[in-house]
Structure formats: structure tokens, C-alpha cells
Design a protein around this motif. Structure first.
Motif, short mmCIF file in Angstrom:
data_model
loop_
_atom_site.label_atom_id
_atom_site.label_comp_id
_atom_site.label_asym_id
_atom_site.label_seq_id
_atom_site.Cartn_x
_atom_site.Cartn_y
_atom_site.Cartn_z
N SER A 120 0.81 -1.21 0.00
CA SER A 120 0.00 0.00 0.00
C SER A 120 0.85 1.27 0.00
O SER A 120 0.34 2.35 -0.29
CB SER A 120 -0.94 -0.01 1.20
OG SER A 120 -0.23 -0.34 2.35
N SER A 122 2.10 3.64 -3.79
CA SER A 122 1.47 4.72 -4.55
C SER A 122 0.66 5.58 -3.59
O SER A 122 0.65 5.36 -2.38
CB SER A 122 0.59 4.12 -5.65
OG SER A 122 0.07 5.17 -6.42
N ASP A 123 -0.06 6.58 -4.17
CA ASP A 123 -0.79 7.53 -3.31
C ASP A 123 -1.89 6.83 -2.51
O ASP A 123 -1.99 6.99 -1.30
CB ASP A 123 -1.43 8.62 -4.18
CG ASP A 123 -0.41 9.21 -5.14
OD1 ASP A 123 0.79 9.13 -4.79
OD2 ASP A 123 -0.80 9.73 -6.19
N THR A 124 -2.73 6.07 -3.22
CA THR A 124 -3.80 5.38 -2.50
C THR A 124 -3.37 3.93 -2.29
O THR A 124 -2.65 3.37 -3.12
CB THR A 124 -5.10 5.40 -3.32
OG1 THR A 124 -4.86 4.72 -4.55
CG2 THR A 124 -5.56 6.80 -3.60
N GLN A 126 -5.00 1.17 -2.56
CA GLN A 126 -5.44 0.24 -3.60
C GLN A 126 -4.53 0.31 -4.82
O GLN A 126 -4.13 -0.71 -5.37
CB GLN A 126 -6.87 0.59 -3.99
CG GLN A 126 -7.80 -0.57 -3.84
CD GLN A 126 -9.11 -0.33 -4.54
OE1 GLN A 126 -9.16 0.29 -5.60
NE2 GLN A 126 -10.17 -0.80 -3.95
N HIS A 127 -4.20 1.53 -5.20
CA HIS A 127 -3.33 1.70 -6.36
C HIS A 127 -1.96 1.09 -6.10
O HIS A 127 -1.36 0.46 -6.97
CB HIS A 127 -3.21 3.20 -6.66
CG HIS A 127 -2.84 3.48 -8.08
ND1 HIS A 127 -2.05 4.54 -8.43
CD2 HIS A 127 -3.13 2.83 -9.21
CE1 HIS A 127 -1.87 4.51 -9.73
NE2 HIS A 127 -2.53 3.50 -10.23
#
Lengths: 112, 337
Positions: B284, B287-289, B291-292
Motif C-alpha cells: 500500500s 502509490s498515493d492510494t 489500492q493503487h
């Protein structure tokens, strides 16, 4: 409209049953035929015609074009690979010394 | 009806297993092993385990049959007759193991029991929360690459270890291949049809491998299957057009490096999340989120798995075939002397 879908359904069932029959008879032939080459012929029928008819029947049942395309690709793959492997098998058998049984040396009953 | 198909397939499995153990012809038993894997794959499809079935078909029926065949080239086609007392010993060992295994099945839950411990411990969490936490449709991939990413890391290392083991045992052949490359004719030179058809088929196979690699998030597939399919295409090329031609592209040093690189990619992703203050292989942070980040992580580790698997399969095949080559050449020299 329902008449058309009924017709397609009928066609698809016919193809599926015919394909299953080919597969079954190919299996019987594989066990019963007298020599290597005729047995290979039975296996070839099962591979190309049997699988082709079954895939055609399934194509008529498909509800999305993506399924249709995938089935077409499978059909193409089988039509390319199965005759090729039959050919390679026959060639290997000839190189290995197997000869087809001809009319004169056919026994009355097929021997295994 | 499904029960009937289950019983039929399991019966075929038993029959194949009996045939494998009773034949003395190793070629036949290798072919039967492939058949065994194919039947198991069909059985897995019936149980809705499409990913497992895919792996079993690609690895068990595909590449391991190939590798065992190339191994058989080294060992000879027929099993030697065992001594009588050894046979008795084998029977005793097999019977004791069989009885113990049967005894063990008494404790396992019934087939398809939805209240068995495995079903109500972690599985519900994976099945219900996966879309929200990971965000990819194929739960198998999210379990394999994210929830149980550490296990998969272990599996990838096992595959690398297998490659290293084969290299350590057989890889020290003297570097003589490079001297007389041109004198070696491709073994299938006379097979025109095979050459044409494999030329037609190899590009789609490679493309299919990439599809399986990157489509693993949405459907059955992933790094293991993709790596095996990729390697199978190269091995097909090597068998039809000559191993030395394939080795000119996939050089020994390069595939050894790639085998290690895959594991390195996997481990680095883990270390990266480690250094960012999260657990090992918690994607996690990538990336920023969250999920991404999971998407990135899964793609990267699957890529690592694919690279390692493909490279190790090629290493094993090339090492075996170099050994066969060497033996044949040594045989020729002995005859000349």
C-alpha cells in the motif's frame, strides 16, 4: 425471433451431438483398429472433426462476441496443431520401423 | 451428475497411477505422468479452481513432461529390474505410508464441507474484503500475490534454488560448444512441416504468455503460468531449430542473471515497503492510494515470478541438452578411437 433462437439452439445441439459421436467413435477406433496408422487416423478424427464440431456447437451458444473470438482461436490452434502432431507421429513411427498393415497381411480379426 | 464426473475422473487418475507404477518403459511413464496432470487439471476445473488447473496443465502436463523427457535422454529408456528384497522393502514402505495417509483422512473434513476450519477462518475475509482492499477482480491473484505474498516469495526462491541445484550438479561442462557450433545440424532439419508450423505458432505462444502474465488480475493466470508458457515457446524453438541457435539469443550468463533478477525484483518490492515503515510486502506504500499501491505491487511481484520461472526453465532445459550433446560427442570420439 424465438423461432430463430430455436433454430440456432437446434443447430448447436446437432453439432454438439455429432461432435460427441465423432469423439466417441474416435475413442473406439483408437482401441479397436489393427495397426498404429489406422489408430492414428481414429485419433485424428477425434481431434479435428470431433473437437471442431463441439467448438462450433459452443460458438452458437456463446452470448458475447469475446467468447466467440476465443473459441475461434482455440479452433484455429487445434486445426494447426493436431494435424501437425499426427504428421510428426506418423513420421516418427515410420522412422522407428512401423509399417502400415496392407490388405494381404490383414488378419481376419484385428489383433492388438 | 457432477458427482458421476468426479468419480469417473478420480477413477482415471487411479488407473493412470497404477499404469505409471507398473510400466518399466520410462518414456511411457513420462507420458502417463503428463496425462495424470491433465486429468488433475480437468478435475480442478470441475472444482472451480481454474487458476490451479491452469498451472497444473502448464507445469505438470506441459513443461515438466518436456524436462523429464530431456532427462530421460541422459538416463536411458528402461527401468532396471530391482532386486527382490528391495522390492519387498518398497512394498512395505508404500503400504505403511498408504495406511498412515488413509488414517490421516479420517480427521479431514468431508469433501465440500462449508464448515471446515479452512472455510471460516481467513477465507471469508479474503473473499469479502478483497475487492475493497486490493481492488482486483481475481481473488486468487490477490491472495497469492498480496495477502500471502510471503509464501509466493518462498515459492519463487524454491524455483531459483532448483535452477541453481541443476546448475551445480550438471552445469560444469567444459566450454566446448562454442568451437564447433556450425558443425551441429539442427536435429529436426528434415521435418519441414514441423518447422513451418512452429514458426507460425511461436509468436502467438509468446504473445499468449504475455497476456497470461498481465491478465492475471482479471482472469486465471499470473507469473508462474506465463513464465512456463514463455519458456515452452523458446524450448519448442530450440527443439525444432537446434539448441545452439536458441542459446545464441538466450545466453547462459543472461538467463542466469534473469533468474536471479526475478527474485531480486520480488524481494526489493518487499524491502521497499519495509523501509517505508510498513510490513514486508505490504504494497500500500507504493502509490498515493493503498489500492493503487496494491496494483503496482502485484504487477511487480508477478513480473518477478514470471522472469524467474521462465529463466529457470530455460536453464534446466539447456543444461540437460548440453549434457546430452556432450555425451553424444564423447561417444563419437570414443568410437573414433
Amino acid at each position: 425471433m424465438s423461432g430463430l433462437t430455436g433454430l440456432i439452439d437446434l443447430l448447436s445441439w446437432l453439432a454438439l451431438v455429432a461432435g460427441s459421436f465423432c469423439a466417441l467413435s474416435g475413442g473406439v477406433g483408437l482401441l479397436r483398429f489393427p495397426d498404429f496408422f489406422s489408430r492414428m487416423h481414429a485419433a485424428g478424427v477425434m481431434d479435428t472433426l470431433g473437437a471442431g464440431l463441439i467448438l462450433f456447437g459452443l460458438m452458437l451458444q456463446s452470448d458475447h462476441w469475446l467468447v466467440l473470438v476465443k473459441l475461434l482461436l482455440i479452433l484455429k490452434l487445434i486445426w494447426l496443431t493436431s494435424p501437425t502432431s499426427s504428421h510428426a507421429l506418423a513420421k516418427a513411427a515410420i522412422r522407428g520401423g512401423a509399417r502400415p498393415l496392407l490388405g494381404d497381411d490383414m488378419p481376419g480379426r484385428g489383433k492388438r | 451428475m457432477e458427482m458421476l464426473v468426479d468419480v469417473f475422473l478420480l477413477g482415471l487418475l487411479v488407473a493412470t497411477a497404477v499404469a505409471i507404477s507398473s510400466t518399466k518403459d520410462l518414456f511411457a511413464s513420462i507420458m502417463l505422468t503428463g496425462l495424470y496432470s491433465l486429468i488433475s487439471a480437468a478435475f480442478f476445473v470441475l472444482m472451480d479452481a481454474v487458476d490451479v488447473a491452469f498451472t497444473e496443465a502448464a507445469v505438470g502436463a506441459g513443461i515438466s513432461t518436456l524436462l523429464m523427457l530431456s532427462c530421460m535422454k541422459l538416463t536411458g529408456q528402461y527401468e532396471p529390474k530391482p532386486h527382490r528384497h528391495r522390492r519387498l522393502l518398497g512394498l512395505v514402505v508404500v503400504s505403511v505410508t498408504g495406511v498412515l495417509l488413509l488414517f490421516g483422512t479420517l480427521d479431514t473434513p468431508n469433501f465440500g464441507d462449508d464448515h471446515s476450519p479452512i472455510q471460516d477462518h481467513l477465507a471469508p475475509h479474503y473473499l469479502t474484503k478483497s475487492m475493497e482492499e486490493i481492488g482486483i477482480p481475481n481473488v486468487v491473484t490477490s491472495v497469492l500475490a498480496s495477502y500471502r505474498g510471503f509464501d509466493t516469495f518462498g515459492e519463487t526462491v524454491v524455483i531459483l534454488t532448483a535452477g541453481i541445484g541443476v546448475l551445480a550438479l550438471l552445469g560444469f561442462s567444459p566450454k566446448r560448444q562454442s568451437d564447433d557450433l556450425d558443425s551441429l545440424v539442427a536435429p529436426m532439419h528434415h521435418q519441414k512441416i514441423l518447422r513451418v508450423v512452429s514458426k507460425l505458432l511461436i509468436p502467438p505462444i509468446l504473445l499468449f504468455a504475455l497476456y497470461v502474465q498481465f491478465h492475471g488480475d482479471f482472469g486465471p493466470g499470473g507469473g508462474f503460468q506465463a513464465g512456463v508458457i514463455f519458456a515452452a515457446a523458446i524450448i519448442l524453438y530450440a527443439m525444432i531449430f537446434g539448441v545452439h541457435v536458441a542459446r545464441q539469443v538466450f545466453r547462459d550468463g543472461a538467463i542466469r542473471l534473469l533468474a536471479a533478477l526475478g527474485v531480486l525484483i520480488y524481494g526489493s518490492v518487499g524491502l521497499l515497503s519495509f523501509l517505508s515503515g510498513k510490513n514486508f510486502l505490504d504494497y500500500s506504500v507504493l502509490s498515493d492510494t493503498p489500492q493503487h499501491g496494491q496494483h503496482w505491487g502485484i504487477m511487480l511481484v508477478e513480473m518477478g515470478v514470471g522472469i524467474t520461472v521462465a529463466a529457470v526453465m530455460l536453464i534446466i532445459f539447456f543444461t540437460f541438452s548440453a549434457r546430452v550433446d556432450k555425451r553424444e560427442r564423447d561417444g563419437d570420439e570414443n568410437q573414433r578411437q
